[in-house]
Design a protein around this motif. Structure first.
Motif, mmCIF file in Angstrom:
data_model
loop_
_atom_site.group_PDB
_atom_site.id
_atom_site.type_symbol
_atom_site.label_atom_id
_atom_site.label_comp_id
_atom_site.label_asym_id
_atom_site.label_seq_id
_atom_site.Cartn_x
_atom_site.Cartn_y
_atom_site.Cartn_z
ATOM 1 N N ALA A 1 14.787 0.197 9.052
ATOM 2 C CA ALA A 1 13.464 0.639 8.535
ATOM 3 C C ALA A 1 13.405 1.193 7.079
ATOM 4 O O ALA A 1 12.403 0.772 6.159
ATOM 5 C CB ALA A 1 13.119 1.921 9.453
ATOM 6 N N LYS A 2 14.455 1.707 6.841
ATOM 7 C CA LYS A 2 14.730 2.224 5.364
ATOM 8 C C LYS A 2 14.906 0.837 4.266
ATOM 9 O O LYS A 2 14.166 0.910 3.176
ATOM 10 C CB LYS A 2 15.967 3.004 5.083
ATOM 11 N N HIS A 3 15.340 -0.145 4.612
ATOM 12 C CA HIS A 3 15.418 -1.272 3.911
ATOM 13 C C HIS A 3 14.188 -1.704 3.686
ATOM 14 O O HIS A 3 13.745 -2.177 2.623
ATOM 15 C CB HIS A 3 16.670 -2.384 4.747
ATOM 16 N N CYS A 4 13.337 -1.907 4.885
ATOM 17 C CA CYS A 4 11.802 -2.394 4.576
ATOM 18 C C CYS A 4 10.973 -1.481 3.775
ATOM 19 O O CYS A 4 10.459 -1.867 2.828
ATOM 20 C CB CYS A 4 11.137 -2.436 6.081
ATOM 21 N N MET A 5 11.413 -0.176 3.948
ATOM 22 C CA MET A 5 10.402 0.856 2.960
ATOM 23 C C MET A 5 10.949 0.752 1.799
ATOM 24 O O MET A 5 9.902 0.759 0.887
ATOM 25 C CB MET A 5 10.530 2.151 3.685
ATOM 26 N N MET A 6 12.278 0.652 1.321
ATOM 27 C CA MET A 6 12.666 0.632 -0.054
ATOM 28 C C MET A 6 12.085 -0.577 -0.614
ATOM 29 O O MET A 6 11.663 -0.441 -1.878
ATOM 30 C CB MET A 6 13.949 0.930 -0.179
ATOM 31 N N GLN A 7 12.195 -1.659 0.144
ATOM 32 C CA GLN A 7 11.643 -2.999 -0.365
ATOM 33 C C GLN A 7 10.086 -2.804 -0.839
ATOM 34 O O GLN A 7 9.490 -3.181 -1.754
ATOM 35 C CB GLN A 7 11.974 -3.971 0.409
ATOM 36 N N ALA A 8 9.653 -2.194 0.282
ATOM 37 C CA ALA A 8 7.933 -2.215 -0.070
ATOM 38 C C ALA A 8 7.604 -1.439 -0.995
ATOM 39 O O ALA A 8 6.683 -1.585 -1.840
ATOM 40 C CB ALA A 8 7.305 -1.400 1.473
ATOM 41 N N HIS B 1 3.117 -8.703 0.599
ATOM 42 C CA HIS B 1 4.374 -8.464 1.097
ATOM 43 C C HIS B 1 4.764 -7.069 1.344
ATOM 44 O O HIS B 1 5.387 -6.844 2.402
ATOM 45 C CB HIS B 1 5.484 -9.021 0.112
ATOM 46 N N ALA B 2 4.285 -6.144 0.555
ATOM 47 C CA ALA B 2 4.568 -4.672 0.943
ATOM 48 C C ALA B 2 4.002 -4.324 2.484
ATOM 49 O O ALA B 2 4.657 -3.480 3.000
ATOM 50 C CB ALA B 2 4.234 -3.958 -0.318
ATOM 51 N N THR B 3 2.594 -4.747 2.512
ATOM 52 C CA THR B 3 2.010 -4.319 3.640
ATOM 53 C C THR B 3 2.658 -5.106 5.033
ATOM 54 O O THR B 3 2.838 -4.489 5.815
ATOM 55 C CB THR B 3 0.623 -4.963 3.503
ATOM 56 N N GLU B 4 3.323 -6.346 4.727
ATOM 57 C CA GLU B 4 4.011 -6.817 5.795
ATOM 58 C C GLU B 4 5.312 -5.915 6.086
ATOM 59 O O GLU B 4 5.532 -5.783 7.292
ATOM 60 C CB GLU B 4 4.213 -8.334 5.497
ATOM 61 N N LEU B 5 5.850 -5.486 4.947
ATOM 62 C CA LEU B 5 7.137 -4.847 5.372
ATOM 63 C C LEU B 5 7.005 -3.497 5.916
ATOM 64 O O LEU B 5 7.766 -3.040 6.907
ATOM 65 C CB LEU B 5 8.085 -4.532 3.931
ATOM 66 N N VAL B 6 5.657 -2.771 5.537
ATOM 67 C CA VAL B 6 5.518 -1.618 6.439
ATOM 68 C C VAL B 6 5.197 -1.650 7.767
ATOM 69 O O VAL B 6 5.547 -0.723 8.495
ATOM 70 C CB VAL B 6 4.661 -0.596 5.368
ATOM 71 N N LYS B 7 4.338 -2.873 7.766
ATOM 72 C CA LYS B 7 4.060 -3.151 9.330
ATOM 73 C C LYS B 7 5.213 -3.542 10.180
ATOM 74 O O LYS B 7 5.158 -3.044 11.310
ATOM 75 C CB LYS B 7 3.000 -4.449 9.217
ATOM 76 N N THR B 8 6.139 -4.100 9.705
ATOM 77 C CA THR B 8 7.197 -4.304 10.385
ATOM 78 C C THR B 8 8.176 -3.103 10.580
ATOM 79 O O THR B 8 8.447 -2.868 11.771
ATOM 80 C CB THR B 8 8.341 -5.229 9.855
ATOM 81 N N ALA B 9 8.196 -2.076 9.840
ATOM 82 C CA ALA B 9 8.668 -0.759 9.963
ATOM 83 C C ALA B 9 8.024 -0.183 10.865
ATOM 84 O O ALA B 9 8.849 0.573 11.826
ATOM 85 C CB ALA B 9 8.991 -0.044 8.761
ATOM 86 N N ALA B 10 6.759 0.063 11.011
ATOM 87 C CA ALA B 10 6.137 0.750 11.850
ATOM 88 C C ALA B 10 6.110 0.176 13.349
ATOM 89 O O ALA B 10 5.945 1.090 14.221
ATOM 90 C CB ALA B 10 4.546 0.746 11.409
#
Length: 867
Positions: free
Chosen positions: A244-251, A276-285
């Motif tokens: 999750a942190k990987h996705c959030m930091m990238q977002a 792209h950031a929206t897709e990353l936070v959706k993945t984490a969520a």
């Protein structure tokens, strides 16, 4: 977004440091102020360990300071105490192991201060991570403190990764294995970088800088995630948090890079990055919502994306590129694992500051040995010269020949020698000393043999266990560990063998001269009676030859007295190289003991060596002159048999005196040698006992660990079910139905189907119940159940016996419906049950009856007639 990972502390068993360390202190340092000071320091060290490890620690810097002080103190005393020889075993539990049904927590016990240092440093990193996780990240001070301690934790774990295998010299527990601590170090570094991202955001730094910091944090978290994928011992929530942190930091990086694109009028790139950031936070969520909270970040990205799309749709109409075509975001790292540099604590003071390291102690011991060799060589050469001088004079019967010009009286020199022998105890004192030598030798032999025996016994046990457990027995072989002790023991054996040879030489010399020594112990009149009389030439009393010979003998006495003074001066020389060795160790990291000691010995004993050589040359010249003068003296004397016999006896008495002095000195030195060696051998025995005790403790812990690991292993391998067990044949109509089988399948055990309902028992006449054999008679017309037939061996429908499993005795997962008392050793036939309309289902066999006669449950009429 403020979910951070902290590491739990390792737990240690209590250890008494006082007894083994004080044993070394009392054996090494003489009683007095120095020993008392070290005793107080040992007590303080024991208290420091209890404060650092014997109680729960608060998540505060003061608790971390105690751990740092204890770690620094361990590093300071490691070179000052011979820990491999001390009876000190440290036991630590795995930090991530929650225990199991069979063995509790995984733990490891080792007699190694390196192991203790490693585990304490692990707790330093763990507590630093906990302190960092407790910080308030909404203010600047909390952010700085968190970043500082995460980097300290990363450095501690990285240091363990590099040093743990060499420090333990065996396989560590999983929590301190190089792979695990390497992963923990990367996690801590990632979190420190994330803290700097938060600080840069709070300080409203440029979007380009924040984007690079966040992109670097995402990269760190990605590396940590890859390293953590196969670490089963780490807590299960670590892996999803890292993902999750990987996705959030990238977002976060994409969000700030999109703002930079907006500033550069690249509105299409802005939208692409926000999408792209929206897709990353959706993945984490969607995947990790129970571990992290992405709502704030998601809302911020969503608002930015809505505004960007609106502006682009109505105003700019810029083309939105693909994500893969976007320019790569740069990286910027502001974190670095804090290197472990001793001392870690800024307030550290060494409790054993005045105690020199073992390397210096060993160098001082080697220097003292070289000094003793130099002194012994100089004194030995002078004593050898004295013995040569006495031997030459005794062979020439000097000075007795010059004093015995009357031919009847006992020479004055012989009387003086007699008095000297009597004053030193005479023949009896030597005989008593000689009788004591074998007892002293035997005592030393027994101590040495016992010391080597306990090493042999422990090594034999270790070899037997290694042969039994093979690779599981992964501790250092006793044979390798005891090499230095065995070399020391062999050295002691050689020393005793040489001492025995020296004893034989002394005894032989005593046997040669004991008769004349006994004569010297008698009164003057008896000595005079034992010496033959002669009639020498009276004219020799005033001869020039006699005067020259007497002058030469006086010069020789002066040379001998000079040697006695030189011997005292050589013995009086003292010097201490401790300070020089300490300086060399601190400056160069090593001590060239041989070169430094040789230089010091040349300085201290150079002049004495020259004086000794001059003295020996002077004696050699005088002895040559005395021999020439004696030849002239002998030519002037009358030659008769009485004079020759008298001279021979006087020579033997003079030689006996010299031999008595030498033998007495040698035996006293031998007695002192054996007594001193006894003390040294007792220390050697204690050293062997301590290391063997420590090895036994380590062995017991390893055995316990092996037993627990064996108990946790699967009890038996899986196997394929035979076809005759999986496909039960359909019984013939009207025939008996075989009992259902339960097959041992560890993956999916099959439940035993319930038996059919038991029919009511038929009415049996009392006469039939009293018969001794089953009765078979046609059933009446009103009976619907034919009488059951007693089972017989060949006609019985029976399945194959249960398989037996070869494996390590341990816990077996028994199949369902297994009854070890129903079928004996699995070779008894199975009793059939019958379906509806057949004979009843038999119960378990009675405890005192043969199996073919089943017994019905109580409160029922017996189905089969009973005897």
């Amino acid at each position: 977004m403020a979910t951070f990972i902290s590491v739990p502390l390792k737990k240690s068993s209590e250890v008494d440091l006082v007894k083994p360390l004080m044993k070394f202190v009392t054996a090494t340092y003489p009683a007095g102020e120095e020993q008392a000071e070290y005793a107080r320091a040992v007590d303080e060290l024991n208290k420091l360990r209890k404060s650092a490890l014997g109680r729960p620690l608060d998540k505060h810097e003061s608790s971390l300071e105690i751990l740092l002080r204890y770690y620094d103190q361990l590093c300071a005393i490691e070179p000052k105490f011979p820990f491999p020889e001390l009876c000190l075993t440290f036991t630590w539990k795995d930090a991530f192991d929650k225990g199991s049904l069979f063995g509790g927590s995984v733990k490891l016990a080792l007699a190694s201060v390196g192991y203790e240092k490693t585990c304490v440093l692990f707790n330093v990193g763990a507590l630093a991570s906990q302190i960092a996780s407790e910080q308030n990240l909404d203010n600047d001070e909390g952010l700085k403190t968190a970043a500082k301690f995460y980097q300290l934790a990363s450095g501690a774990f990285a240091h363990i990764k590099d040093t743990v295998l060499s420090a333990l010299n065996r396989e560590p527990t999983m929590d301190i294995s190089p792979e695990t601590v390497g992963t923990l170090s990367q996690i801590m570094l990632s979190q420190a970088q994330e803290v700097f991202v938060l600080k840069a955001t709070a300080d409203k730094m440029k979007d380009a800088i924040v984007a690079k910091l966040a992109n670097q944090a995402a990269d760190y978290y990605g590396d940590a995630f890859k390293q953590c994928q196969y670490k089963e011992n780490l807590p299960k929530e670590v892996l999803p948090v890292l993902a999750a942190k990987h996705c959030m930091m990238q977002a976060t990086a994409e969000l700030h890079q999109s703002a930079l694109a907006n500033q550069k009028k690249k509105f299409g790139e802005e939208i692409a990055r926000l999408q792209h950031a929206t897709e990353l936070v959706k993945t984490a969520a969607s995947r990790y919502d129970e571990y992290v909270n992405v709502k704030d970040l998601s809302d911020k990205i969503s608002r930015a994306l809505t505004a960007a799309k609106k502006d682009n749709d109505f105003i700019y109409h810029d083309r939105v590129p693909e994500v893969k075509d976007l320019e790569h975001i740069g990286k910027a790292s502001l974190v670095k694992a804090t290197a472990v540099q001793i001392p870690l604590s800024q307030k550290f003071t060494d409790l054993f500051e005045k105690m020199v390291p073992m390397a210096v102690q060993q160098s001082v011991s080697a220097a003292n040995s070289r000094k003793a060799d130099t002194v012994n060589r100089l004194i030995g050469s002078m004593r050898e010269a004295t013995n040569l001088c006495n031997g030459v004079l005794a062979s020439l019967n000097l000075p007795a020949a010059l004093e015995d010009l009357s031919g009847d009286a006992v020479p004055q020199s012989i009387l003086e020698k007699s008095r000297a022998v009597i004053q030193q105890g005479g023949l009896q004192s030597i005989e008593q000393l000689i009788r004591d030598l074998p007892e002293l030798l035997q005592r030393n032999r027994e101590i040495l043999d016992e010391s080597l025996k306990i090493l042999d016994d422990e090594e034999t046990t270790d070899n037997e266990l290694r042969a039994k457990f093979n690779q599981r027995w992964n501790r250092t072989p006793s044979g390798d560990l005891y090499k230095s002790l065995r070399a020391e023991g062999n050295n002691f054996c050689n020393i005793l063998d040489k001492a025995v040879q020296a004893d034989q030489v002394v005894k032989g010399r005593y046997n040669e001269h004991c008769g004349m020594i006994a004569l010297l112990c008698k009164p003057e009149n008896e000595i005079s009676a034992a010496i033959p009389s002669a009639n020498p030439a009276k004219t020799l009393q005033g001869s020039e030859v006699v005067n020259v010979l007497r002058a030469q003998l006086a010069q020789l006495d002066e040379v001998k007295r000079e040697r006695e003074v030189l011997e005292g001066e050589v013995k009086a020389v003292t010097f201490d190289l401790t300070t020089k060795f300490l300086t060399a160790l601190s400056q160069d990291g090593a001590i060239n003991e041989e070169a430094m000691t040789t230089s010091e010995l040349d300085t201290r004993y150079g002049s004495h060596t020259q004086h000794v050589q001059q003295n020996l040359r002077r004696q050699e010249e005088l002895l040559s002159q005395i021999q020439v003068s004696h030849q002239e003296f002998s030519a002037l004397k009358q030659s008769n048999s009485e004079a020759n016999s008298r001279e021979e006896v006087l020579k033997k008495l003079a030689a006996a005196h010299d031999s008595y002095i030498e033998i007495s000195s040698n035996i006293k030195e031998g007695t002192k040698f054996y007594n001193d060696l006894t003390e040294i051998l007792l220390k050697f025995q204690n050293k062997c006992s301590d290391i063997v005790f420590a090895r036994k403790t380590e062995r017991d812990e390893l055995l316990k660990e092996l037993q627990q690991s064996i108990a946790r292993e699967p009890s038996a391998p899986s196997f394929n079910v035979p076809s005759y067990q999986s496909n039960t044949p359909t019984p013939a109509p009207g025939g008996p139905t075989p009992a259902p089988r339960t097959v041992f399948n560890p993956q999916q055990p099959q439940a035993k189907p319930p038996p059919p309902a038991r029919p009511p028992p038929p009415s049996i006449t009392p006469q039939a119940a009293n018969t001794s054999a089953p009765v078979s008679s046609p059933m009446g017309p009103g009976s619907s159940n034919p009488p059951p037939v007693a089972p017989t061996g060949p006609s019985q429908a029976q399945g194959p016996p249960y398989p037996s499993y070869q494996g390590y005795p341990g816990y077996y997962q028994m199949p369902m419906a297994y009854n070890p008392y129903a079928y004996g050793q699995f070779n008894m036939p199975y009793m059939p049950y019958q379906a509806q309309g057949q004979a009843g289902y038999p119960g378990a066999p009675p405890t005192q009856q043969p199996y073919p006669y089943p017994q019905q449950p109580p409160q029922q009429q017996p189905y089969y007639p009973q005897q």
